[in-house]
Design a protein around this motif. Structure first.
Motif, short mmCIF file in Angstrom:
data_model
loop_
_atom_site.label_atom_id
_atom_site.label_comp_id
_atom_site.label_asym_id
_atom_site.label_seq_id
_atom_site.Cartn_x
_atom_site.Cartn_y
_atom_site.Cartn_z
N ASN A 180 37.36 29.24 42.17
CA ASN A 180 37.73 28.13 41.31
C ASN A 180 39.15 27.64 41.59
OD1 ASN A 180 38.93 30.45 40.22
ND2 ASN A 180 38.94 29.60 38.15
N VAL A 181 39.79 28.25 42.59
CA VAL A 181 41.12 27.86 43.03
C VAL A 181 41.20 28.02 44.55
CG1 VAL A 181 42.29 28.54 40.88
CG2 VAL A 181 42.07 30.20 42.73
N TYR A 235 36.11 38.97 49.66
CA TYR A 235 34.82 38.64 50.27
C TYR A 235 34.81 37.22 50.80
CZ TYR A 235 32.72 42.89 48.33
OH TYR A 235 32.41 44.19 48.05
N LEU A 236 34.20 37.08 51.97
CA LEU A 236 34.06 35.77 52.60
C LEU A 236 32.64 35.64 53.17
CD1 LEU A 236 37.06 37.09 53.88
CD2 LEU A 236 37.34 34.63 53.92
N ARG A 270 29.06 29.55 45.82
CA ARG A 270 29.79 30.61 45.11
C ARG A 270 30.94 30.00 44.30
NH1 ARG A 270 29.89 34.53 41.87
NH2 ARG A 270 31.72 35.85 42.02
N ALA A 271 31.63 29.03 44.87
CA ALA A 271 32.73 28.37 44.16
C ALA A 271 32.22 27.72 42.87
CB ALA A 271 33.39 27.33 45.07
N ALA A 272 31.08 27.06 42.94
CA ALA A 272 30.50 26.43 41.75
C ALA A 272 30.11 27.49 40.72
CB ALA A 272 29.29 25.59 42.14
N SER A 284 38.23 24.12 39.46
CA SER A 284 37.20 23.32 40.11
C SER A 284 36.80 24.01 41.41
CB SER A 284 37.71 21.90 40.37
OG SER A 284 38.87 21.94 41.16
N PRO A 285 35.57 23.77 41.86
CA PRO A 285 35.10 24.47 43.06
C PRO A 285 36.03 24.23 44.26
CG PRO A 285 33.29 23.33 42.00
CD PRO A 285 34.55 22.88 41.32
#
Length: 159
Positions: free
Chosen positions: A8-9, A30-31, A41-43, A53-54
């Motif tokens: 989220n950042v 993790y990547l 994953r961001a969402a 925000s994603p």
């Protein structure tokens, strides 16, 4: 190789102290090699935390350099019993942490229902073979990259 981290950042510099324990490969950064998976994953993180925000942060990693410099790397090329046992140990809240001493672990992402499936296995409801099948990521094989030491993180370059 380019690797992607969804959050989220934007991640300026990975910080292991912010990592949560009891994940597939333990406490670490993790990547993914798949930018779409990182975006998803961001969402998820934004939805879970209800803030930010994603954001997908892109890193470059040279595995050959890490190997040449003696980093301990464990690789699982596909779903298998050894991988499932490794995930089981890392997610076991009764195991002393960390359960391994690898700098970097590369292997499949477990399906989102991992905790439920691991409990079914430890309760004797399903076999190890069934566990491996149940943990297959529904969207197909997607590899995750775990960086668990500061030394390992030093091989990531933010792009």
């Amino acid at each position: 190789m380019r690797l992607y981290h969804g959050s989220n950042v934007t991640i300026e510099r990975p910080d292991l102290s912010r990592s949560k324990p009891f994940k597939d490969f333990g406490r670490g950064f993790y990547l993914s090699h798949d930018p779409a998976q990182a975006q998803e994953r961001a969402a998820q993180v934004v939805d879970l935390l209800k803030q930010g925000s994603p954001s997908v942060t892109v890193f470059e990693w040279n595995e050959d350099d890490a190997i040449a410099d003696g980093l301990k790397i464990k690789r699982f090329d596909d779903y298998c019993e050894e991988w499932a046992e490794f995930v089981l140990k890392n997610r076991d809240r009764h195991q002393p942490q960390p359960v391994h001493d690898y700098d970097i672990v590369v292997g499949p992402i477990a399906d989102d229902g991992v905790t439920f499936q691991l409990r079914r296995y430890t309760d004797g409801i399903i076999t190890m073979r069934q566990l491996v099948e149940e943990l297959r990521y529904a969207k197909g094989l997607t590899i995750q990259y775990f960086f668990g030491t500061d030394r390992a993180l030093s091989y990531l370059s933010r792009i």
